[in-house]
Write a protein that holds these residues in place. Structure first.
Motif, PDB file in Angstrom:
ATOM      1  N   ASP A   1       4.906   0.859  -9.057  1.00  0.00           N
ATOM      2  CA  ASP A   1       3.749   0.000  -9.328  1.00  0.00           C
ATOM      3  C   ASP A   1       4.145  -1.470  -9.229  1.00  0.00           C
ATOM      4  OD1 ASP A   1       1.012  -0.532 -10.230  1.00  0.00           O
ATOM      5  OD2 ASP A   1       1.954  -1.185 -12.096  1.00  0.00           O
ATOM      6  N   ILE A   2       5.299  -1.814  -9.767  1.00  0.00           N
ATOM      7  CA  ILE A   2       5.771  -3.205  -9.710  1.00  0.00           C
ATOM      8  C   ILE A   2       6.044  -3.615  -8.269  1.00  0.00           C
ATOM      9  CG2 ILE A   2       7.649  -4.770 -10.360  1.00  0.00           C
ATOM     10  CD1 ILE A   2       7.892  -3.202 -12.971  1.00  0.00           C
TER      11      ILE A   2
ATOM     12  N   ALA B   1      -5.509   0.298  -9.902  1.00  0.00           N
ATOM     13  CA  ALA B   1      -5.083  -0.738  -8.956  1.00  0.00           C
ATOM     14  C   ALA B   1      -4.542  -0.114  -7.669  1.00  0.00           C
ATOM     15  CB  ALA B   1      -4.022  -1.626  -9.590  1.00  0.00           C
ATOM     16  N   ALA B   2      -3.814   1.002  -7.803  1.00  0.00           N
ATOM     17  CA  ALA B   2      -3.279   1.682  -6.617  1.00  0.00           C
ATOM     18  C   ALA B   2      -4.399   2.203  -5.735  1.00  0.00           C
ATOM     19  CB  ALA B   2      -2.366   2.825  -7.051  1.00  0.00           C
ATOM     20  N   ILE B   3      -5.419   2.791  -6.361  1.00  0.00           N
ATOM     21  CA  ILE B   3      -6.560   3.312  -5.592  1.00  0.00           C
ATOM     22  C   ILE B   3      -7.279   2.171  -4.877  1.00  0.00           C
ATOM     23  CG2 ILE B   3      -8.812   4.437  -5.782  1.00  0.00           C
ATOM     24  CD1 ILE B   3      -7.604   6.067  -8.128  1.00  0.00           C
ATOM     25  N   TYR B   4      -7.476   1.064  -5.593  1.00  0.00           N
ATOM     26  CA  TYR B   4      -8.116  -0.095  -4.968  1.00  0.00           C
ATOM     27  C   TYR B   4      -7.299  -0.594  -3.780  1.00  0.00           C
ATOM     28  CZ  TYR B   4      -9.934  -4.778  -4.232  1.00  0.00           C
ATOM     29  OH  TYR B   4     -10.462  -5.900  -3.644  1.00  0.00           O
ATOM     30  N   ASN B   5      -5.987  -0.683  -3.961  1.00  0.00           N
ATOM     31  CA  ASN B   5      -5.102  -1.187  -2.911  1.00  0.00           C
ATOM     32  C   ASN B   5      -5.162  -0.305  -1.665  1.00  0.00           C
ATOM     33  OD1 ASN B   5      -3.239  -2.883  -1.733  1.00  0.00           O
ATOM     34  ND2 ASN B   5      -1.484  -2.066  -2.834  1.00  0.00           N
TER      35      ASN B   5
ATOM     36  N   VAL C   1       0.833  -1.205   0.000  1.00  0.00           N
ATOM     37  CA  VAL C   1       0.000   0.000   0.000  1.00  0.00           C
ATOM     38  C   VAL C   1       0.869   1.257   0.000  1.00  0.00           C
ATOM     39  CG1 VAL C   1      -0.288   0.267   2.524  1.00  0.00           C
ATOM     40  CG2 VAL C   1      -2.111   0.995   0.966  1.00  0.00           C
ATOM     41  N   TRP C   2       2.039   1.201   0.625  1.00  0.00           N
ATOM     42  CA  TRP C   2       2.958   2.339   0.615  1.00  0.00           C
ATOM     43  C   TRP C   2       3.393   2.668  -0.813  1.00  0.00           C
ATOM     44  CZ3 TRP C   2       4.839   6.600   2.361  1.00  0.00           C
ATOM     45  CH2 TRP C   2       6.100   7.053   1.960  1.00  0.00           C
ATOM     46  N   TYR C   3       3.744   1.640  -1.573  1.00  0.00           N
ATOM     47  CA  TYR C   3       4.178   1.893  -2.948  1.00  0.00           C
ATOM     48  C   TYR C   3       2.998   2.234  -3.863  1.00  0.00           C
ATOM     49  CZ  TYR C   3       9.033   0.839  -2.072  1.00  0.00           C
ATOM     50  OH  TYR C   3      10.331   0.899  -1.604  1.00  0.00           O
ATOM     51  N   SER C   4       1.815   1.793  -3.512  1.00  0.00           N
ATOM     52  CA  SER C   4       0.631   2.220  -4.270  1.00  0.00           C
ATOM     53  C   SER C   4       0.398   3.712  -4.082  1.00  0.00           C
ATOM     54  CB  SER C   4      -0.605   1.430  -3.820  1.00  0.00           C
ATOM     55  OG  SER C   4      -0.579   0.115  -4.317  1.00  0.00           O
ATOM     56  N   ILE C   5       0.563   4.185  -2.858  1.00  0.00           N
ATOM     57  CA  ILE C   5       0.422   5.621  -2.582  1.00  0.00           C
ATOM     58  C   ILE C   5       1.494   6.398  -3.338  1.00  0.00           C
ATOM     59  CG2 ILE C   5       0.584   7.386  -0.787  1.00  0.00           C
ATOM     60  CD1 ILE C   5      -0.574   5.257   1.170  1.00  0.00           C
ATOM     61  N   ARG C   6       2.720   5.892  -3.301  1.00  0.00           N
ATOM     62  CA  ARG C   6       3.825   6.553  -4.007  1.00  0.00           C
ATOM     63  C   ARG C   6       3.592   6.604  -5.518  1.00  0.00           C
ATOM     64  NH1 ARG C   6       9.336   7.128  -2.596  1.00  0.00           N
ATOM     65  NH2 ARG C   6       9.795   6.240  -4.657  1.00  0.00           N
ATOM     66  N   SER C   7       3.090   5.508  -6.065  1.00  0.00           N
ATOM     67  CA  SER C   7       2.928   5.431  -7.516  1.00  0.00           C
ATOM     68  C   SER C   7       1.914   6.434  -8.041  1.00  0.00           C
ATOM     69  CB  SER C   7       2.522   4.009  -7.925  1.00  0.00           C
ATOM     70  OG  SER C   7       1.195   3.720  -7.533  1.00  0.00           O
ATOM     71  N   LEU C   8       0.949   6.807  -7.208  1.00  0.00           N
ATOM     72  CA  LEU C   8      -0.037   7.796  -7.641  1.00  0.00           C
ATOM     73  C   LEU C   8       0.602   9.161  -7.855  1.00  0.00           C
ATOM     74  CD1 LEU C   8      -3.151   6.929  -5.454  1.00  0.00           C
ATOM     75  CD2 LEU C   8      -2.846   6.512  -7.895  1.00  0.00           C
ATOM     76  N   SER C   9       1.629   9.456  -7.079  1.00  0.00           N
ATOM     77  CA  SER C   9       2.289  10.766  -7.224  1.00  0.00           C
ATOM     78  C   SER C   9       3.497  10.712  -8.147  1.00  0.00           C
ATOM     79  CB  SER C   9       2.726  11.293  -5.852  1.00  0.00           C
ATOM     80  OG  SER C   9       3.603  10.385  -5.211  1.00  0.00           O
TER      81      SER C   9
ATOM     82  N   TYR D   1      -7.783  -7.695  -6.246  1.00  0.00           N
ATOM     83  CA  TYR D   1      -6.781  -6.718  -6.699  1.00  0.00           C
ATOM     84  C   TYR D   1      -6.066  -7.220  -7.946  1.00  0.00           C
ATOM     85  CZ  TYR D   1      -2.222  -4.271  -6.511  1.00  0.00           C
ATOM     86  OH  TYR D   1      -1.078  -3.558  -6.808  1.00  0.00           O
ATOM     87  N   PHE D   2      -5.691  -8.496  -7.959  1.00  0.00           N
ATOM     88  CA  PHE D   2      -4.995  -9.067  -9.110  1.00  0.00           C
ATOM     89  C   PHE D   2      -5.943  -9.228 -10.307  1.00  0.00           C
ATOM     90  CE2 PHE D   2      -2.603 -11.041  -5.451  1.00  0.00           C
ATOM     91  CZ  PHE D   2      -1.566 -10.124  -5.510  1.00  0.00           C
ATOM     92  N   VAL D   3      -7.187  -9.606 -10.022  1.00  0.00           N
ATOM     93  CA  VAL D   3      -8.180  -9.717 -11.101  1.00  0.00           C
ATOM     94  C   VAL D   3      -8.390  -8.353 -11.752  1.00  0.00           C
ATOM     95  CG1 VAL D   3     -10.610 -10.170 -11.612  1.00  0.00           C
ATOM     96  CG2 VAL D   3      -9.363 -11.710 -10.088  1.00  0.00           C
ATOM     97  N   LEU D   4      -8.468  -7.311 -10.932  1.00  0.00           N
ATOM     98  CA  LEU D   4      -8.646  -5.953 -11.451  1.00  0.00           C
ATOM     99  C   LEU D   4      -7.477  -5.557 -12.339  1.00  0.00           C
ATOM    100  CD1 LEU D   4     -10.163  -3.218 -11.414  1.00  0.00           C
ATOM    101  CD2 LEU D   4      -8.860  -2.646  -9.347  1.00  0.00           C
ATOM    102  N   ARG D   5      -6.280  -5.840 -11.907  1.00  0.00           N
ATOM    103  CA  ARG D   5      -5.097  -5.500 -12.702  1.00  0.00           C
ATOM    104  C   ARG D   5      -5.111  -6.215 -14.053  1.00  0.00           C
ATOM    105  NH1 ARG D   5      -0.828  -2.869 -10.213  1.00  0.00           N
ATOM    106  NH2 ARG D   5       0.412  -3.505 -12.022  1.00  0.00           N
ATOM    107  N   ASN D   6      -5.475  -7.478 -14.036  1.00  0.00           N
ATOM    108  CA  ASN D   6      -5.473  -8.254 -15.278  1.00  0.00           C
ATOM    109  C   ASN D   6      -6.605  -7.863 -16.222  1.00  0.00           C
ATOM    110  OD1 ASN D   6      -3.216  -9.797 -14.566  1.00  0.00           O
ATOM    111  ND2 ASN D   6      -4.467 -11.282 -13.451  1.00  0.00           N
ATOM    112  N   ALA D   7      -7.597  -7.168 -15.677  1.00  0.00           N
ATOM    113  CA  ALA D   7      -8.745  -6.778 -16.503  1.00  0.00           C
ATOM    114  C   ALA D   7      -8.503  -5.476 -17.273  1.00  0.00           C
ATOM    115  CB  ALA D   7      -9.989  -6.634 -15.624  1.00  0.00           C
ATOM    116  N   ILE D   8      -7.418  -4.771 -16.952  1.00  0.00           N
ATOM    117  CA  ILE D   8      -7.131  -3.478 -17.592  1.00  0.00           C
ATOM    118  C   ILE D   8      -5.856  -3.603 -18.416  1.00  0.00           C
ATOM    119  CG2 ILE D   8      -6.691  -1.014 -17.197  1.00  0.00           C
ATOM    120  CD1 ILE D   8      -8.105  -1.360 -14.466  1.00  0.00           C
ATOM    121  N   ASP D   9      -5.944  -3.280 -19.694  1.00  0.00           N
ATOM    122  CA  ASP D   9      -4.809  -3.441 -20.601  1.00  0.00           C
ATOM    123  C   ASP D   9      -3.865  -2.242 -20.590  1.00  0.00           C
ATOM    124  OD1 ASP D   9      -5.619  -5.968 -21.471  1.00  0.00           O
ATOM    125  OD2 ASP D   9      -6.995  -5.087 -22.933  1.00  0.00           O
TER     126      ASP D   9
END
Length: 218
Positions: free
Chosen positions: A72-73, A141-145, A57-65, A124-132
């Motif tokens: 993201d990885i 995915a970051a917002i969801y996380n 979740v820390w890196y999800s927050i970072r990736s948004l900015s 979370y993983f299903v959501l990621r795989n659903a977006i190309d």
């Protein structure tokens, strides 16, 4: 050497706790008996999972900015590793339940909420795989996380305490307190928690580096 000392420490701690956990004496408690040794394996899995989800979740927050692909990885690979430890926590708990409660799954509140917590991250993983589209996928995915993490905390640490449970400390089942978790168990339990957390972090870093290398070759 200065970059690998913690990996050596992780390996030493896990080997130590595996051996000491099986050989050292434990308190004789009703219901639990020798199965109390599973405390050295079951609980550290959950601690490692929570630490890895915190990293995620820390890196999800970072990736948004930062809009950084690396962030993201890191978020997704730490979540991936966290789920592995969550599954191990479920499995070791089910085995423990079989020998203490008579069945692998008794629909105990803590068991149910733990399973739901893992489902949050499967989603979370299903959501990621659903977006190309890469950037859109990383952002959504970051917002969801960011929302999934506090929900996981509530499911694991808040809601179970509001209901009666077969787990230690509830429903007439003995709890782990200063009398139960004596010095012999502390000498194994605390190193076990640290060791498995470090192993989890190690696996996450390996997954991250592998993913970075794969992306460079695309």
């Amino acid at each position: 050497m200065h970059k690998t000392w913690w990996k050596i420490l992780a390996a030493v701690l896990v080997v130590y706790t595996a051996i000491a956990g099986l050989l050292l004496g434990v308190p004789r408690m009703a219901i639990l008996n020798e199965t109390i040794r599973n405390l050295y394996f079951h609980v550290p899995m959950w601690f490692a999972m929570v630490v890895l989800f915190t990293i995620s979740v820390w890196y999800s927050i970072r990736s948004l900015s930062t809009q950084s692909e690396a962030d993201d990885i890191r978020a997704v690979e730490s979540a991936n590793t966290g789920v592995i430890f969550g599954i191990l926590g479920i499995v070791t708990g089910a085995v423990w339940a079989k020998f203490t409660w008579g069945q692998f799954w008794s629909f105990d509140p803590k068991q149910n909420f733990a399973a739901i917590s893992l489902l949050l991250y499967f989603a979370y993983f299903v959501l990621r795989n659903a977006i190309d589209e890469e950037q859109k996928r990383a952002k959504i995915a970051a917002i969801y996380n960011i929302f999934a993490f506090p929900m996981m905390v509530v499911l694991l640490f808040v809601l179970p305490r509001l209901q009666d449970s077969l787990h230690p400390g509830n429903g007439g089942n003995p709890g782990f307190n200063s009398y139960d978790l004596d010095s012999r168990m502390r000498m194994v339990f605390y190193p076990a928690c640290l060791g498995w957390i470090l192993i989890g972090y190690w696996i996450y870093t390996l997954r991250f580096r592998t993913k970075i290398l794969e992306n460079k070759h695309l």
